[in-house]
Design a protein around this motif. Structure first.
Motif, PDB file in Angstrom:
ATOM      1  N   ASP A  72       0.790  -1.234   0.000  1.00  0.00           N
ATOM      2  CA  ASP A  72       0.000   0.000   0.000  1.00  0.00           C
ATOM      3  C   ASP A  72       0.818   1.278   0.000  1.00  0.00           C
ATOM      4  N   ILE A  73       2.123   1.167  -0.153  1.00  0.00           N
ATOM      5  CA  ILE A  73       2.928   2.398  -0.125  1.00  0.00           C
ATOM      6  C   ILE A  73       2.531   3.315  -1.281  1.00  0.00           C
TER       7      ILE A  73
ATOM      8  N   ASN B 117      -1.083   4.546  -0.959  1.00  0.00           N
ATOM      9  CA  ASN B 117      -1.219   5.586   0.069  1.00  0.00           C
ATOM     10  C   ASN B 117      -0.672   6.933  -0.406  1.00  0.00           C
ATOM     11  N   LEU B 118       0.442   6.874  -1.135  1.00  0.00           N
ATOM     12  CA  LEU B 118       1.021   8.133  -1.638  1.00  0.00           C
ATOM     13  C   LEU B 118       0.075   8.808  -2.629  1.00  0.00           C
TER      14      LEU B 118
ATOM     15  N   MET C  61      -2.797  10.347  -0.758  1.00  0.00           N
ATOM     16  CA  MET C  61      -2.370  11.593  -0.106  1.00  0.00           C
ATOM     17  C   MET C  61      -2.266  12.737  -1.115  1.00  0.00           C
TER      18      MET C  61
ATOM     19  N   TYR D 287       6.816   0.080   9.252  1.00  0.00           N
ATOM     20  CA  TYR D 287       6.192   0.814   8.149  1.00  0.00           C
ATOM     21  C   TYR D 287       4.974   1.535   8.730  1.00  0.00           C
TER      22      TYR D 287
ATOM     23  N   MET E  89       2.809   4.651   8.551  1.00  0.00           N
ATOM     24  CA  MET E  89       2.454   5.811   7.722  1.00  0.00           C
ATOM     25  C   MET E  89       1.912   6.980   8.551  1.00  0.00           C
TER      26      MET E  89
ATOM     27  N   LEU F 227      12.612   3.079   2.611  1.00  0.00           N
ATOM     28  CA  LEU F 227      11.836   3.125   1.364  1.00  0.00           C
ATOM     29  C   LEU F 227      12.627   3.755   0.235  1.00  0.00           C
TER      30      LEU F 227
END
Lengths: 211, 299
Positions: free
Chosen positions: A101-102, A105-106, A109, B155, B157, B191
């Protein structure tokens, strides 16, 4: 008169406490909420553009988005009172079978940073769940993300499910490490975003009213 | 330099001791095998690969571990449940080193847990990974399989900063303990190049505050660096790989997930070099480096 350039700088550099304080100051000074929002969106655009030019990194995007989120929470009632609505509604999720989900999510956002109302369905989202969410929320935009070649086929399944469920007016944007423009064309997606900042540009092109 | 307020915890994971004071126990180096795009793969979904080449890579890492004194582990990736079972089965019979179960999705990791429970090799594996959003069902599966070692990936967020990572570990610790996970290593989440800095800072802070073994997947710093090849040229990657590992060990990391196992030849000498330097600090403070430390092997 509060200086909106300071708010722009605070969000751009991810100084969340300063951003919240400056937002409060602007609200108290009766600065038009649309102008305050405009400074925030410009700050996020700046971060996105620097990211595209390899001048900004993921942590900068994350802390800038946090500063914007906290400031928006304060500004929201003023925007509602002034009748200022988000420019578009979007539903986003990582496709079925994929827990990454990186990237998703970015994108969420950055879309929020562009003043989109974003419904985040999370990860491992089934095609049916996307269809249900599209019917419930009536978005103009759906974002599908997959990190793996093994889960990428679920993008096509989801696009097909959305199209055949009669939500064809929705613009679908896809992205993720193995995804390409050619794949987007092949599965009938409306747009392909190679990174989170591009996702804003692609969305604005697809939805001229959101530009 | 590298002194911590909290007593450092050490754990035996699959026969390899990890954690403690920098300079006393060398960094554990973990190469990844069966990752997406690796040349040895024939059909990654079915877990088919060139066994002769896989064994060559395994032996190469083991030889560097022996030569330098830096213990090794293997991070075993599987693209599908079937692939994870086959990859683990092969690794269990081919090496004695500890194995990390690194499925890209939960069902793959759960298949790994099922396999190790059936094969009775729970003590040889480390679950990779437990993240802030881990579901209770996944923790229950770890418990049921009887796996007591796991890697926490910070991780986080909600607060993607150095201090946020420390907070993340504190939040996850009680849940890990409830799931029967007694031995933890903390990956401070790299990351990209910039988050690598945050990760290094968090490594020190977590050791200082909680005393847990720390490290990170430093390969991501290079993998996400778009200009590494386009601006720096094709020869820049390998020295940068060695440098990123050396820098990580220099801040006191207990392990380094260095990425493709093919890089062992760059990574082990770099880590052993720094471990040797740190051992002198340890000795000046009255501590003795472990037997077999790089200090006694690399000269």
């Amino acid at each position: 008169m509060p200086d909106l350039d300071k708010l722009f700088q605070a969000i751009r550099t991810g100084k969340n406490k300063d951003a919240v304080a400056l937002t409060k100051e602007a609200i108290d000074a009766k600065v038009p909420p649309g102008d305050v929002l405009g400074a925030m969106v410009r700050a996020m655009d700046d971060v996105g553009q620097r990211f595209q030019r390899n001048e900004a990194f993921v942590p900068e995007m994350l802390i800038a988005a946090r500063a914007m989120k906290e400031s928006m929470a304060l500004l929201e009632p003023s925007l509602v009172a002034a009748g200022i609505k988000p420019l578009a509604k979007a539903v986003i999720g990582t496709v079925q079978g994929d827990l990454h989900d990186i990237g998703k999510n970015l994108v969420a956002m950055m879309w929020k940073g562009a003043n989109f109302d974003v419904v985040d369905l999370g990860t491992n989202v089934t095609p049916q769940k996307f269809v249900d969410a599209a019917k419930q929320h009536q978005p103009q935009l759906v974002g599908l993300s997959a990190l793996l070649t093994t889960t990428m086929p679920a993008i096509k399944t989801t696009v097909d499910a959305l199209r055949s469920a009669g939500v064809s007016a929705v613009k679908i944007v896809i992205g993720g490490a193995p995804v390409t423009q050619a794949y987007a064309d092949e599965v009938g997606a409306d747009g392909y975003a190679p990174d989170a900042a591009s996702a804003v540009e692609v969305a604005r092109k697809l939805l001229p009213k959101a530009a | 330099l590298l002194q911590f307020r909290t007593q450092q915890q050490t754990f035996d994971m699959g026969g390899v001791r990890i954690g403690g004071k920098p300079g006393v126990r060398p960094a554990v180096l973990i190469g990844t095998i069966f990752y997406h795009g690796q040349k040895i793969l024939i059909d990654e979904n079915r877990g088919e690969f060139r066994q002769d080449e896989a064994e060559r890579l395994i032996r190469e890492q083991e030889e560097y571990a022996e030569k330098t004194g830096n213990p090794c582990m293997f991070d075993v990736v599987g693209a599908t449940p079937e692939a994870m079972r086959r990859n683990l089965e092969y690794m269990v019979r081919t090496t004695k080193a500890p194995l990390l179960i690194d499925g890209t999705t939960t069902d793959v990791r759960l298949a790994g847990l099922e396999y190790v429970a059936q094969a009775g090799v729970q003590n040889r594996v480390i679950y990779n990974s437990i993240q802030p959003e881990v579901a209770d069902e996944e923790l229950a599966a770890i418990h049921k399989a009887g796996v007591e070692s796991a890697l926490i990936l910070t991780y986080y967020m909600q607060d993607f900063t150095g201090t946020g990572r420390v907070h993340c570990v504190k939040e996850l610790l009680p849940r890990c303990q409830q799931a029967g996970v007694k031995k933890l290593m903390v990956d401070t989440c790299v990351l990209d190049l910039a988050s690598y800095g945050q990760a290094l800072s968090a490594m020190f802070d977590i050791k200082d505050e909680l005393g847990l073994p720390v490290g990170g997947g430093v390969h991501n710093a290079l993998a996400m660096w778009r200009g590494l090849k386009t601006k720096m040229g094709p020869h820049a990657k390998d020295p940068c790989m060695a440098a990123v590992v050396a820098a990580t060990v220099a801040v006191g990391a207990d392990f380094v997930l260095y990425g493709p196992v093919e890089d062992a030849k760059f990574v082990f000498p770099a880590a052993a070099m720094v471990d040797t330097a740190l051992s002198q600090l340890a000795m000046e403070r009255g501590d003795s480096p472990d037997d077999g430390h790089p200090r006694y092997r690399v000269g």
